[in-house]
Design a protein around this motif. Structure first.
Motif, PDB file in Angstrom:
ATOM      1  N   ARG A  56       0.859  -1.159   0.114  1.00  0.00           N
ATOM      2  CA  ARG A  56       0.020  -0.032  -0.080  1.00  0.00           C
ATOM      3  C   ARG A  56       1.011   1.452  -0.008  1.00  0.00           C
ATOM      4  NH1 ARG A  56      -5.513  -0.783   2.459  1.00  0.00           N
ATOM      5  NH2 ARG A  56      -5.735  -3.292   2.557  1.00  0.00           N
ATOM      6  N   ARG A  57       0.361   2.257  -0.174  1.00  0.00           N
ATOM      7  CA  ARG A  57       0.922   3.758  -0.245  1.00  0.00           C
ATOM      8  C   ARG A  57       0.992   4.268   1.098  1.00  0.00           C
ATOM      9  NH1 ARG A  57      -3.285   5.928  -4.867  1.00  0.00           N
ATOM     10  NH2 ARG A  57      -3.458   3.931  -5.946  1.00  0.00           N
ATOM     11  N   LEU A  58       1.941   4.903   1.182  1.00  0.00           N
ATOM     12  CA  LEU A  58       2.243   5.566   2.662  1.00  0.00           C
ATOM     13  C   LEU A  58       1.114   6.406   2.979  1.00  0.00           C
ATOM     14  CD1 LEU A  58       6.258   6.249   2.336  1.00  0.00           C
ATOM     15  CD2 LEU A  58       4.957   4.265   3.685  1.00  0.00           C
ATOM     16  N   THR A  59       0.681   6.649   4.257  1.00  0.00           N
ATOM     17  CA  THR A  59      -0.178   7.658   4.640  1.00  0.00           C
ATOM     18  C   THR A  59       0.332   8.988   4.601  1.00  0.00           C
ATOM     19  OG1 THR A  59      -1.118   5.934   6.100  1.00  0.00           O
ATOM     20  CG2 THR A  59      -1.432   8.434   6.587  1.00  0.00           C
ATOM     21  N   GLY A  60      -0.363   9.873   3.689  1.00  0.00           N
ATOM     22  CA  GLY A  60       0.381  11.186   3.660  1.00  0.00           C
ATOM     23  C   GLY A  60       0.624  11.630   2.220  1.00  0.00           C
TER      24      GLY A  60
ATOM     25  N   SER B 106      -0.522   9.598  -1.010  1.00  0.00           N
ATOM     26  CA  SER B 106      -1.591   9.030  -1.531  1.00  0.00           C
ATOM     27  C   SER B 106      -1.489   8.963  -3.036  1.00  0.00           C
ATOM     28  CB  SER B 106      -2.848   9.301  -1.222  1.00  0.00           C
ATOM     29  OG  SER B 106      -3.008  10.773  -1.498  1.00  0.00           O
TER      30      SER B 106
ATOM     31  N   TRP C  50       8.934  15.423   6.222  1.00  0.00           N
ATOM     32  CA  TRP C  50       7.868  14.959   6.928  1.00  0.00           C
ATOM     33  C   TRP C  50       7.840  14.065   8.101  1.00  0.00           C
ATOM     34  CZ3 TRP C  50       9.171  14.937   1.478  1.00  0.00           C
ATOM     35  CH2 TRP C  50       8.385  15.609   0.779  1.00  0.00           C
TER      36      TRP C  50
ATOM     37  N   PHE D 156       6.874  11.151   8.734  1.00  0.00           N
ATOM     38  CA  PHE D 156       7.319   9.818   8.428  1.00  0.00           C
ATOM     39  C   PHE D 156       8.802   9.442   8.518  1.00  0.00           C
ATOM     40  CE2 PHE D 156       8.297   6.462   5.548  1.00  0.00           C
ATOM     41  CZ  PHE D 156       7.737   5.073   5.825  1.00  0.00           C
TER      42      PHE D 156
ATOM     43  N   ASN E 177       7.907   1.129  11.896  1.00  0.00           N
ATOM     44  CA  ASN E 177       7.321   0.578  10.478  1.00  0.00           C
ATOM     45  C   ASN E 177       8.336  -0.290   9.966  1.00  0.00           C
ATOM     46  OD1 ASN E 177       9.058   2.108   8.639  1.00  0.00           O
ATOM     47  ND2 ASN E 177       8.029   3.926   9.418  1.00  0.00           N
TER      48      ASN E 177
END
Length: 129
Positions: A61-65, A67, A79, A81, A122
């Motif tokens: 999946r894509r990373l949150t923030g 998209s 950021w 992350f 993560n």
């Protein structure tokens, strides 16, 4: 004792970082064997973009923030992350490494390069290239 540990391992709210433009910094974000995205510092900003290999897969999946798979993200501040990969600088072991390796403790790019490969939050690997 609890307060002392909290003080040593916490991140300083008054820590002021800057974007080191003495040279470009480039990173590759990986998950397993897949190069997922690129992060670089250039001209006073951070740039993030997904790799073509990541855009063409459907396992991860894509990373949150982040998209939009085709967008090149730009920001003057790193950021969250990525910023969470930089440890609290009050830790004696971290201070020793910074001093021994002559790392600028205010340069996010240098700190990310030295300490940012892995995160407890993560599974991604960040490799300085």
């Amino acid at each position: 004792m609890k307060d002392l540990l909290r003080k040593i391992f916490s991140k300083s709210e008054d820590q002021k970082f800057y974007l080191d433009n003495s040279k470009p910094y480039r990173f590759v974000l990986k998950i397993d064997d897949l190069e997922m995205a690129y992060l670089e510092s250039k001209d006073d900003e951070w740039i993030f973009r997904y790799t073509e290999d990541f855009r063409n897969q459907d396992t991860y999946r894509r990373l949150t923030g982040f998209s939009d798979l085709s967008k090149e993200y730009r920001a003057s501040e790193l950021w969250p992350f990525f910023k969470i990969r930089i440890p609290g600088l009050k830790q004696p072991m971290i201070q020793e490494i910074i001093e021994r390796e002559n790392i600028d403790k205010n340069s996010e790019a240098q700190l990310l390069k030295r300490f940012g490969a892995r995160s407890t939050t993560n599974p991604y690997l960040l490799i300085a290239s």
